[in-house]
Motif scaffolding. Sequence first.
Motif, short mmCIF file in Angstrom:
data_model
loop_
_atom_site.label_atom_id
_atom_site.label_comp_id
_atom_site.label_asym_id
_atom_site.label_seq_id
_atom_site.Cartn_x
_atom_site.Cartn_y
_atom_site.Cartn_z
N ILE A 1 0.70 -1.28 -0.08
CA ILE A 1 -0.06 0.05 0.07
C ILE A 1 0.86 0.94 0.11
O ILE A 1 0.68 2.16 -0.83
CB ILE A 1 -1.00 0.00 1.21
CG1 ILE A 1 -1.77 -1.22 0.99
CG2 ILE A 1 -1.71 1.26 1.45
CD1 ILE A 1 -2.93 -1.24 2.14
N TYR B 1 -0.51 -1.96 -5.10
CA TYR B 1 -1.63 -1.26 -4.14
C TYR B 1 -2.93 -1.80 -3.95
O TYR B 1 -3.40 -2.07 -3.14
CB TYR B 1 -1.51 0.32 -4.48
CG TYR B 1 -2.77 1.19 -3.77
CD1 TYR B 1 -2.75 1.31 -2.28
CD2 TYR B 1 -3.80 1.65 -4.52
CE1 TYR B 1 -3.59 1.98 -1.67
CE2 TYR B 1 -4.73 2.54 -3.96
CZ TYR B 1 -4.62 2.62 -2.29
OH TYR B 1 -5.60 3.41 -1.99
N LEU C 1 -4.47 -3.66 -0.65
CA LEU C 1 -5.73 -3.03 -0.17
C LEU C 1 -6.60 -4.34 0.12
O LEU C 1 -7.30 -4.22 1.08
CB LEU C 1 -6.49 -2.17 -1.11
CG LEU C 1 -5.93 -0.54 -1.31
CD1 LEU C 1 -6.77 -0.05 -2.07
CD2 LEU C 1 -6.00 -0.19 0.27
N ALA D 1 -5.29 -6.15 3.18
CA ALA D 1 -5.02 -5.58 4.49
C ALA D 1 -6.43 -5.32 5.16
O ALA D 1 -7.45 -5.14 4.30
CB ALA D 1 -4.51 -4.08 4.30
N LEU E 1 -8.28 -3.52 6.74
CA LEU E 1 -8.71 -2.01 7.09
C LEU E 1 -9.81 -1.53 6.54
O LEU E 1 -10.31 -2.03 5.23
CB LEU E 1 -7.77 -1.29 6.72
CG LEU E 1 -6.31 -1.45 7.70
CD1 LEU E 1 -5.17 -0.29 7.02
CD2 LEU E 1 -6.52 -0.85 8.95
N SER F 1 -7.30 2.71 5.38
CA SER F 1 -6.26 2.37 4.30
C SER F 1 -5.58 3.82 3.90
O SER F 1 -4.54 3.82 3.32
CB SER F 1 -7.04 1.76 3.30
OG SER F 1 -7.56 0.69 3.41
N ALA G 1 -10.78 2.08 -2.21
CA ALA G 1 -10.64 1.20 -1.18
C ALA G 1 -12.08 0.36 -0.67
O ALA G 1 -12.25 -0.80 -0.59
CB ALA G 1 -9.96 1.69 -0.04
N ARG H 1 -13.07 -3.77 -1.52
CA ARG H 1 -13.64 -4.57 -0.70
C ARG H 1 -14.96 -5.13 -1.00
O ARG H 1 -15.39 -6.42 -0.76
CB ARG H 1 -13.94 -3.84 1.02
CG ARG H 1 -12.80 -3.40 1.64
CD ARG H 1 -12.94 -2.51 2.97
NE ARG H 1 -13.76 -3.31 3.79
CZ ARG H 1 -13.23 -4.15 4.78
NH1 ARG H 1 -12.00 -4.10 4.67
NH2 ARG H 1 -13.91 -4.65 5.69
#
Length: 325
Positions: free
Chosen positions: A99, A194, A198, A201, A203, A208, A261, A265
């Motif tokens: 990231i 990246y 993402l 991670a 987050l 993020s 981000a 997800r």
Amino acid sequence: MVATNTTRANLPPDAAGPRAGHPGRRGLSPQAEGMLALLVTVSIWAAFALSARALSGSSLLPADAALLRFGVPLVVLLPALWRRRRAIAAVRPGPAVKIICGAGVPFFLAAMHGGALTSAAFVGSIVPGMVPLFVSLIMIRRGHAAPRGTQAAGLALIAAGVAALVWRYVVPVDTDVLVGAGTLLVASGLWALYTVGLREADLDPIGSIGLLCLPSFAVIGLLVLTGVLPTGIAHAAGGDIALFLVVQGLGVGLCAGLLYAFAIRRLGAERSAVVGSLSPVAVVLLAVPLLGETPTLAVLVGVPLITTGVVLANRRPRPEVPADA
């Protein structure tokens, strides 16, 4: 560090996709929300490509634009980032490095330098357009099967489109454009890291952004303070500062960071890369009235090839990247 696993079974409910038969869900589905976020991100990324080209003609230097890019989101989100400090610190080193490097200082400077040497069409085509190809290479390296059929054809078209963009600068050789195109390819490869980071991670979108902007702003600040990177923000025109504050700081740094981000997800890394299929077209169209760029034959051939290639490469989703591969 806390280990995370990004298989669908262990994702939070809002990231794992729609739940069949859920009686209380109203409004857009998670997939529709993700696609809407991507469409808005397209317009912001188009503005980023235009600003990368416009920087060479402004009173700001790359370090100044980077300070606005990474500093504004920190100021706006500071209270929320403080509440997420433990979650940010708990991200595993692998995803964190992807990231921070993939969209941080290395990416930003590569994109700005490449844009200064080429055109907005190059930035808008090569950087997002090559992401699906680089993501596929990452997945192959991690043990996934090589793309076949439609996906393979799409990746081949992307490569052909980039070749069409740069071919006219090979004979005779235009060193500046070729170096700029190569730098943009590096930026695209970093953005692919990246994108995968993402997804790995654990987050939320705000976390993020914090993980990206905190170390990036610190690095840029250190490079400016030590004189490694020159700065001219103290003497820059107010209009230039306002433009880059809105486009880079609020637009790319805050809004696009949150939306991209969020889309990762909802849709996953490879499906989110489909954003590149629209971004090159938007950049070419906007560069004509805003920057006075006239599309060359290479652009008119290369951009449609890249756009078609991205669409085909993302026509059928592939398995997600395993976090521990």
